[in-house]
Write an enzyme that holds these catalytic residues in place. Structure first.
Site, short mmCIF file in Angstrom:
data_model
loop_
_atom_site.label_atom_id
_atom_site.label_comp_id
_atom_site.label_asym_id
_atom_site.label_seq_id
_atom_site.Cartn_x
_atom_site.Cartn_y
_atom_site.Cartn_z
CE LYS A 189 -3.80 -2.50 2.10
NZ LYS A 189 -4.55 -2.91 3.29
CD GLN A 243 -3.58 -4.59 6.40
OE1 GLN A 243 -3.66 -3.54 5.78
NE2 GLN A 243 -3.99 -5.73 5.89
CG ASP A 283 -9.70 0.00 5.07
OD1 ASP A 283 -9.46 -0.53 3.97
OD2 ASP A 283 -8.99 -0.17 6.08
N1 GUN Z 1 -7.05 -6.83 6.03
C1 GUN Z 1 -7.42 -7.56 4.97
N2 GUN Z 1 -8.04 -6.79 4.04
C2 GUN Z 1 -8.04 -5.53 4.54
C3 GUN Z 1 -8.52 -4.30 4.05
O1 GUN Z 1 -9.09 -4.18 2.95
N3 GUN Z 1 -8.33 -3.23 4.87
C4 GUN Z 1 -7.72 -3.32 6.07
N4 GUN Z 1 -7.60 -2.21 6.81
N5 GUN Z 1 -7.27 -4.46 6.56
C5 GUN Z 1 -7.43 -5.55 5.79
#
Ligand code: GUN
Length: 298
Positions: A54, A98, A121
């Site tokens: 990311k 995350q 998100d």
């Molecule tokens: N863990 C797995 N997929 C995601 C996501 O799309 N966003 C976040 N913040 N954590 C994740």
């Protein structure tokens, strides 16, 4: 007949190019740089890898990125304090914590602490509510938003189509339904959601013009569950044992690709399908969030 392959890799690359240009124009015309903060708690290798990807993507597109890593045993209050600081930080327009978080933390409480305007998100209840009520100016969860982009850009606009979603998770299935139902570009579909407790899944999935599968069950959707000519989007990513590979495993989706590709008109592969779209849409959300917070009319 073998289905057309909808390549998430190629579509993601195109969107990344457009986003890079958009970020450059924001800098040039408004001296504005969108900023993303990622927060990783602990040392889970998969989460470390996702967060790394990311931040790399953000930098490549000219987005300011700040990666914050915290010890796994940090008290929840400290994480909440950090989020409060990021909410007030003018350099940061998107905050991503995350998931999953360590067991001693209350995930809902943490997500609730993020300013909805910075919730890139799309997991905050305010944004979930806005999306469910059909608002279009909302930060939508990245994976389903990526599926909509893939459908539209591959010439499979969901408008007027019967979309069947298999899976009811908060990250994919539910927001997917809300996006497809919206009176907006990429929406206007008839939507059915089914899940692991649906008695005869095949009976429902065979109704789909567009079948979207996100159930986390390796190769569960077989050819006889798909209407001939349907468009099939596979959101699943599962590791299965494979002795023919040196590493001992391979990735498969929730759809039995080799047999379904002979029934569908178009299908996404795994890997290289929906996967590359998620991070790309996170960048789009970060830029959208920044533009709105800065009050810029592009
Ligand atoms: N863990 C797995 N997929 C995601 C996501 O799309 N966003 C976040 N913040 N954590 C994740």
């Amino acid at each position: 007949m073998s289905a057309e392959i909808i390549s998430g890799k190629e579509i993601a690359q195109a969107i990344r190019g457009e986003t890079t240009e958009r970020v450059a124009a924001l800098k040039e015309n408004y001296d504005f740089t969108p900023g993303l903060a990622t927060v990783l708690v602990g040392e889970d290798p998969a989460s470390q890898s996702y967060v790394g990807m990311k931040n790399k993507a953000a930098k490549e597109m000219g987005i300011y990125s700040r990666q914050i890593t915290l010890e796994a045993d940090i008290p929840e209050d400290e994480l909440l304090g950090l989020i409060e600081g990021l909410n007030a930080d003018p350099e940061i327009h998107g905050i991503l914590v995350q998931l999953p978080l360590p067991k001693h933390m209350d995930e809902s409480k943490v997500l609730l602490a993020i300013d909805p305007a910075k919730d890139v998100d799309g997991f905050h209840p305010v944004n979930v509510g806005k999306l469910s009520t059909g608002e279009t100016e909302v930060l939508a969860p990245c994976t389903p938003a990526g599926v909509v982009e893939m459908l539209v850009r591959s010439g499979n606009d969901p408008s007027g189509k019967h979309c069947v979603i298999v899976g009811r998770s908060n990250i994919v299935g539910r927001p997917m339904g809300s996006l497809l139902l919206r009176k907006a570009p990429g929406g206007n579909a008839t939507v059915t959601t089914c899940h692991s407790r649906t008695p005869d899944l095949g009976e429902v999935t065979r109704l789909a013009d567009i079948l979207i599968v996100a159930i986390g069950w390796p190769e569960m959707v077989k050819a006889d569950m798909v209407k001939p000519g349907a468009v099939v989007i596979d959101v699943g990513v599962n590791r299965i044992d494979d002795d023919t590979r040196e590493r001992g495993w391979r990735l498969v989706g929730d759809v039995a690709f080799d047999e379904v590709k002979d029934v569908a008109s178009a299908i996404t592969p795994v890997p290289g399908g929906v996967g590359p779209m998620t991070i790309t849409m996170l960048m789009c959300n970060t830029v959208d969030a920044g533009v709105r917070q800065a009050g810029i009319q592009e």
